[in-house]
Structure formats: structure tokens, C-alpha cells
Enzyme design. Structure first.
Site, short mmCIF file in Angstrom:
data_model
loop_
_atom_site.label_atom_id
_atom_site.label_comp_id
_atom_site.label_asym_id
_atom_site.label_seq_id
_atom_site.Cartn_x
_atom_site.Cartn_y
_atom_site.Cartn_z
N LYS A 29 0.77 -0.98 0.20
CA LYS A 29 0.04 -0.06 0.19
C LYS A 29 1.27 1.59 0.03
O LYS A 29 0.58 2.61 -0.40
CB LYS A 29 -0.67 0.13 0.44
CG LYS A 29 0.07 0.31 2.62
CD LYS A 29 -1.40 -0.05 3.66
CE LYS A 29 -0.45 0.21 4.69
NZ LYS A 29 0.17 0.89 5.32
N THR A 30 1.53 1.54 0.38
CA THR A 30 3.06 2.43 0.99
C THR A 30 3.29 2.69 -1.11
O THR A 30 3.52 3.51 -0.92
CB THR A 30 3.46 2.72 2.15
OG1 THR A 30 3.33 1.91 2.97
CG2 THR A 30 4.75 3.78 1.62
N ASP A 216 -3.72 7.05 4.63
CA ASP A 216 -3.23 5.40 4.90
C ASP A 216 -3.75 5.34 6.14
O ASP A 216 -4.27 5.97 7.44
CB ASP A 216 -1.72 6.30 4.96
CG ASP A 216 -1.06 4.23 5.34
OD1 ASP A 216 -2.24 4.03 4.74
OD2 ASP A 216 0.14 4.61 5.53
N GLU A 217 -3.97 3.92 6.39
CA GLU A 217 -4.99 3.71 7.57
C GLU A 217 -5.97 3.54 7.90
O GLU A 217 -5.91 4.30 9.14
CB GLU A 217 -3.56 2.90 8.90
CG GLU A 217 -1.86 3.19 8.44
CD GLU A 217 -1.99 1.73 8.45
OE1 GLU A 217 -3.25 0.61 8.30
OE2 GLU A 217 -0.94 0.66 8.80
N GLN A 247 -7.17 -5.27 9.60
CA GLN A 247 -5.77 -4.89 10.76
C GLN A 247 -6.71 -3.87 11.26
O GLN A 247 -6.16 -3.02 11.97
CB GLN A 247 -5.15 -4.38 9.36
CG GLN A 247 -4.46 -5.72 8.80
CD GLN A 247 -3.18 -5.36 8.15
OE1 GLN A 247 -2.19 -5.07 8.90
NE2 GLN A 247 -3.16 -5.07 7.07
N ARG A 602 2.34 -11.56 10.10
CA ARG A 602 3.85 -10.51 10.20
C ARG A 602 4.23 -11.66 9.87
O ARG A 602 6.03 -11.33 9.98
CB ARG A 602 3.66 -10.33 11.94
CG ARG A 602 2.91 -8.79 12.45
CD ARG A 602 2.49 -8.05 12.01
NE ARG A 602 1.32 -7.48 10.77
CZ ARG A 602 1.09 -7.42 10.16
NH1 ARG A 602 2.15 -6.48 9.86
NH2 ARG A 602 -0.14 -7.04 9.07
#
Length: 669
Positions: A29-30, A216-217, A247, A602
Site C-alpha cells: 500500500k505504501t 493511509d491506515e 486490520q 506478520r
């Protein structure tokens, strides 16, 4: 843009309307956000000063800005806003200070500063009961601000005596903040939203400034943050938000994953692009994650997949007790490090609560395995250090209203909230800081003789310390300051036990020792420059999460979000731990399942989970049962080991031989 997959490319090149990028864990996503900024500037010809990208942590904002900087020139980036939500709010408040009812140099209170102010308003001390009462009110006020609820509305909504009391304090707290020219952390979002609602002209100005917004997020936004985004992007809807409802694990601090669904209602022409290709984990790990999260309700469906092969089985180790659990984890890390040529930093142990790390730390120390606990309290975040730093800040800068407010009643000087509010109003009329007017003759009439005398005595005492500090010996002045106010006695009396009191006193003198070392190290150093350096050290210490040294990482599941590790251990995968007992009692398993999903995703190469069949809690041994989430993972993908599992002695013997051979090779044997 050639390194983007088709979905990433679609998200990057769409800018004609509202866009939601549903980005699964590890889906890049970044890259989408940073390359979209570069594309807007270079291909769409948009001036960077009209683009803003917001996220939730300074670390994420720095990384985002650095990555944009590698794609466009410094000149092309000029004016680009890449910041946290709170920094964007602060930028707005600084530019619209007068309209927001603030004065130049307004203070920002962090959580501990706010707590001290509330303790003064409530006349509370340091007992456990007092701390719980203050914490409850602080949390309620934060929730109300995040939900855009005014003190008046909070009073009308109150359904209990506790909430009614909190609403009354909320009003007094806000009045005190404004009188002292201060804002708290929640105000940095709440006040700009309020300002935009009341003054459309200012909102229009900022809409013209920010013509394209990237967030973002997005699943972590609260009501105020959503409102801020919505107001800035209406009516054109030129925005990209990136998020993943699976998330969203921060409901306890106000996050509303339903804000993703709300977008569809507020922007009916919303385009949705799903990023489902994962660039982190093996197929088996993603299969487990997908299977677990499928048990949650979804507005948007997605399924993660990967090109990284199927991978090793997920191991589930059942151990006799919590001692056996930490012995197994530490031993397994040691074995794999030796036999597979791995680094210590390839391993991470995740857990639901910080208390779980303590026995593991002891075991790692026994085996001399280097480790780092993430999310520990900064030295400078301790109450006694913040107190002393505020005294020192006020010594070198009498204009520091925030420092004045923290220490004027620490130790207690019988200077109450009403006195401080009147003092702040008088300072505003005079156009000066609180400290400067603390000995004004007019205060006798405004405050009454006794409060005015106490303020005058405090200022006279501090003036003498300042003169001693700068005319003779700054270190001696600091020591004398601590001694004069019997700060050691105050700290000891406020501590919950004598041992904790001793530790806090040690911390005070550790700070003094650091100051002495810095003063002696460089003859050009004076107290002012040393304090500036200490503030910088504090900032660097808070950024210690970026430490890249070779150590096993220990951290909570919440702290692990956004990170990834080759080999992950999930500790205590048991009912009442994960999911947590409180969530079970409150029938709120949905967020706990997201937490499990975050933990699983993770892991890049291998994942192991543990259960201690008995655990010590409050001095008693209790029996445990495996987490319900274990049953949601396809059982054919799990290798069960430990108690109650038939042992393959041949395999165990081979493991022992491999470890011994690796040790001999290391020692040159």
C-alpha cells in the site's frame, strides 16, 4: 510504474473521483500512495503544495516522504504536506490561531500533562483509587472530543453518575485549557473540525490549499478524523484512502472501521480497488489468515494470495506450564539460529499483554540471547523526569507556559485550578506569559492575599534559582532546586511502594548526573543548550523502535501492526488471552479475531504458536484451553507438538545432533 501489479497500477492512476484502496496485509500500500503522489505531480501536472498525505505515526510519515523524495525532485516536492493527522491539525491551528481562540505560543499538553491538570481540578492524589478516577474521566473526555461531543451535549447524554461527573469536569477542563492558552492532543483534530463548521470561509481556504488528499491506515480513523477528511474533500471528492477493515485493532482508542463503509454512503460514486496480492508471506500462512478472518462479518470481501510458495507447516506447541513455554520458545530460537545460519533479528515473539514478556526475558538472558522489548516506557516519559525537565525548561525559558502549568503545584503549593484560571485570564489581558505576571501587584485584588502570596513566593524562589544558575553554577543551582522543594520526599510520598519511590528518586539523580556529564564534556555547553539536547535525546529515544541491531524482537500484537519478520512466535494462543477474557465477557470477539489476523500476517516464512497448559495468575495455577481461533485454521496446515502429542524420538535425536554440530562448528571444534 512498471513494478506495480495491475491492481496497484489501477489505484495509482485513478484521480478523477473518490477512491478506496482496500489493501490487505503486505500488499504494497505504501508504494501505491507514494507512487500516486509522484504520478499526480509528474503526469497530472498538479502542484505539490496542493497535495496532502496523512497517516498515523511520525515514522510512517517520514518513510512516506523519503520514498516520494526518491521519485521526484526536491523542487517538485516543494509545498507537499506529508504528516500525521495531528500534525495536519496543528498546522491548521497555527495558521488560524486567532479564529480558533488561541494566542501565539499556545501549549500542547500530552497525556500526562492533561492528567496532571485533571488531578488538580479533581483534587485527587496518587492513590490507586484516585488514579482510576482520573483515568476514567480522561478517557471519557478523549472519547467525547473524538466523537465531536461538546461538554453541554455530554451532560445531556450522561446515563450514570460517573458520566455526569466526567461531563461537568469536561467543561471545567476545557475552560482551563483555553484560559491557559493550551490544547490537548485530541484538540488538534477536534478544534479544526469545529472551526471549519463555524467558519465556511476558512474551510474554503483549506479546500483550495489541499486539492488532493491521500489517507493511509484509514480503518484507524475516529469520528473527528473522518469528519476532517470529509470536510476537506467535499464536494469534489478528490481523494484516495487506503485501509483494511481486517486490520482495525484500535477500537479501544476510538478507531471506527465502519468509516470504510460510511464512505460509500457519503460518496456514492466511490471506486473500490482491492489489493489482494501479498508480497510478504508464504501461501500456508495466508491460507491460515484468510480462514481465521473469514469468520468476521465483512462489508468488503477479499482474499490474500502470494507467489512465495506454500511454505512450512504452522507449528502449535502445547507446553506443561508458562515456564515450559518460555523454555521452548527460547530453545527453538537458539536451535534455529545455530542450525540455519539466521540472525537474531529474524525472530519476533508476539503476545497479547506486556506482562507475558517478563519470564521470556529471563529465559533469553539465561541463554545469553540478545533481545529488544518494543513499546517500553521512555526514560523521559516518567512522571518524575517530566517534572524536573519542566522546572529546568522554566529556568531557561520563563515564557514556557506548559512547563509552568505542570510544576506550579508539584510539589503541592495550594495553588488551585480557580487561581490558575484567573492568573491565565490576567496574563491574557497583559499579553504576557503566566510566569511573568505571577508577582503582579494587581493579583492581590484579583486572587485574594493568600493565593497571590503563594504565586509571588514561587516566582521569587525561581528567580533566585535562575540568577544562581546563570551567574554562578548551573549544576549546583539544579541540585539546590531539588533540595529546596524536598522533591525526593514528594516523590517518595506519592509512590505506591517504598521500592518504587526509591527507583523514582534514583531516576531524578540519574538525570542530574546526565546533565553534569554533558556540562563537563563540552565547555561551550550551558544549561540551556544541555536542556535542548536532552529534549532531542527524548525524541530519539522515542524513535528507538527503529533500532536495527541484531536482537530478537519482543512486542505486543498491537505494537506489531505494520511490521514483518521472517520467523514469528505467537505466545499464549489460549482462551482468555487471545481472545482476551474481557472481550469474551463483552461479546466482542470480532476485534480480537482481527488481532489474531494481524499476528499471523506478520510472519513471512514460518509461524509458531504456543499454549501453556497451566499458568500462574495472581499466585494460583490455572488450567488453560487452546484459543477458539486455533480451530478456525485448517488443521491439515498445523503441526502439533509438545504435551499430549506422540513424540518422534528419531526426529528429536536428529534435532539434538544438528544443534550440537552447529555449536561445535561455531567453537571451531
Amino acid at each position: 510504474m512498471t513494478d506495480l501489479n495491475p491492481r496497484q497500477l489501477e489505484a495509482t492512476r485513478y484521480a478523477d473521483g473518490p477512491l478506496l484502496v482496500l489493501a490487505g496485509a503486505g500488499s504494497g500500500k505504501t508504494s501505491v500512495i507514494t507512487k500516486k503522489i509522484a504520478w499526480l505531480i509528474q503526469e497530472r501536472g498538479m502542484n505539490a503544495r496542493h497535495i496532502a498525505a496523512v497517516t498515523f505515526t511520525n515514522k510512517a510519515a517520514r518513510e512516506m516522504k523519503e520514498r516520494v523524495g526518491s521519485l521526484v525532485s526536491r523542487a517538485e516536492m516543494r509545498g507537499l504536506i506529508v504528516s500525521t493527522f495531528h500534525n495536519l491539525g496543528l498546522r491548521i491551528l497555527k495558521q488560524e490561531m486567532v479564529a480558533a481562540g488561541l494566542r501565539r505560543g499556545f501549549s500542547i499538553l500530552d497525556q500526562s500533562d492533561s492528567k496532571e491538570l485533571l488531578k488538580d481540578l479533581l483534587h485527587r492524589g496518587e492513590s490507586e483509587r484516585d488514579i482510576q478516577a482520573v483515568d476514567y474521566i480522561q478517557n471519557r473526555i478523549s472519547q467525547w472530543k473524538n466523537d465531536q461531543v461538546s461538554p453541554e451535549h455530554a451532560t445531556s447524554l450522561a446515563e450514570s453518575d460517573d458520566d455526569l461527573r466526567a461531563a461537568i469536569v469536561f467543561n471545567e477542563y476545557n475552560r482551563m485549557l483555553r484560559a491557559c492558552n493550551a490544547v490537548d492532543f485530541d484538540d488538534l483534530i477536534q478544534l479544526p473540525v469545529e472551526l471549519f463548521k463555524q467558519q465556511p470561509r476558512i474551510l474554503e481556504k483549506w479546500r483550495n490549499r489541499i486539492r488532493y488528499l491521500l489517507v493511509d491506515e484509514y480503518q484507524d480513523t475516529n469520528t473527528s478524523q473522518y469528519e476532517l477528511v470529509k470536510m476537506l474533500v467535499e464536494p469534489a471528492g478528490k481523494f484516495t484512502v487506503v485501509g483494511d477493515d481486517d486490520q482495525s485493532i484500535y477500537a479501544w482508542r476510538g478507531a471506527r472501521p465502519e468509516n470504510l463503509a460510511q464512505l460509500q454512503e457519503d460518496f456514492p460514486d466511490l471506486k473500490v480497488v482491492k489489493l489482494e496480492q501479498n508480497y510478504r508471506s508464504t501461501g500456508r500462512i495466508l491460507k491460515a489468515a484468510n480462514a481465521v478472518i473469514a469468520n468476521n462479518p465483512h462489508v468488503f470481501e477479499k482474499t490474500l494470495w502470494s507467489d512465495y510458495g506454500y511454505g512450512d507447516p504452522i507449528r502449535f506447541a502445547t507446553l506443561r506450564d508458562d515456564t515450559g513455554e518460555v523454555e521452548w520458545i527460547a530453545g527453538d530460537i537458539m536451535h534455529r539460529r545455530l542450525t540455519q545460519g539466521l540472525k537474531w533479528s529474524d525472530f519476533a515473539v508476539l503476545y497479547r499483554g506486556n506482562f507475558q514478556s517478563r519470564p521470556l526475558e529471563m529465559q533469553l538472558k539465561t541463554l545469553q540471547i540478545p533481545y529488544k522489548v518494543s513499546g517500553g516506557q521512555s526514560f523521559f516519559a516518567r512522571a518524575e523526569i517530566k517534572d524536573l525537565m519542566c522546572y529546568l525548561r522554566l529556568l531557561v525559558n520563563p515564557d514556557d507556559d506548559n512547563a509552568f502549568l505542570r510544576i506550579i503545584n508539584t510539589p503541592r503549593r495550594e495553588i488551585g485550578p480557580a487561581t490558575l484560571e484567573k492568573l491565565a485570564n490576567w496574563a491574557t489581558r497583559r499579553g504576557q506569559g503566566l510566569y511573568h505576571v505571577a508577582d503582579d501587584f494587581a493579583l492581590q485584588e484579583i486572587l485574594g492575599p493568600k493565593p497571590a502570596q503563594r504565586l509571588e513566593e514561587f516566582k521569587s524562589w525561581m528567580d533566585a534559582k535562575r540568577q544562581f544558575c546563570f551567574s554562578e553554577n548551573s549544576l549546583a543551582a539544579v541540585k539546590e532546586l531539588i533540595s529546596d522543594m524536598d522533591y525526593e520526599g514528594w516523590v517518595t510520598a506519592q509512590a505506591s511502594s517504598p521500592r518504587i519511590g526509591e527507583k523514582r528518586v534514583e531516576n531524578v539523580w540519574q538525570l542530574v548526573k546526565s546533565i553534569q556529564t554533558m556540562l563537563e564534556k563540552d565547555e561551550d555547553n550551558d544549561l540551556e543548550s544541555v536542556i535542548a539536547k536532552l529534549v532531542l535525546i527524548d525524541m530519539l529515544e522515542q524513535q528507538n523502535e527503529e533500532d536495527n541491531s541484531d536482537r530478537v524482537q519482543l512486542l505486543t500484537l498491537h505494537a506489531s501492526k505494520g511490521l514483518e519478520f521472517p520467523h514469528v512466535y505467537l505466545m499464549g494462543v489460549e482462551e482468555n488471552f487471545l481472545p482476551h477474557r474481557t472481550s469474551i465477557e463483552e461479546d466482542n470477539i470480532v476485534e480480537e479475531r482481527r488481532l489474531m489476523y494481524v499476528g499471523i500476517t506478520r510472519a513471512r516464512q514460518t509461524l509458531a504458536m504456543t499454549q501453556a497448559m497451566t499458568r500462574k495468575q495472581y499466585g494460583e495455577k490455572i488450567d488453560t484451553s487452546p484459543s477458539r481461533f486455533l480451530e478456525e485454521i485448517p488443521q491439515e496446515d498445523i503441526e502439533f507438538i509438545g504435551e499430549g502429542v506422540v513424540v518422534d524420538e528419531t526426529k528429536n535425536e536428529q534435532v539434538a545432533q544438528d544443534t550440537l554440530a552447529a555449536l561445535k562448528a561455531m567453537l571451531g571444534g
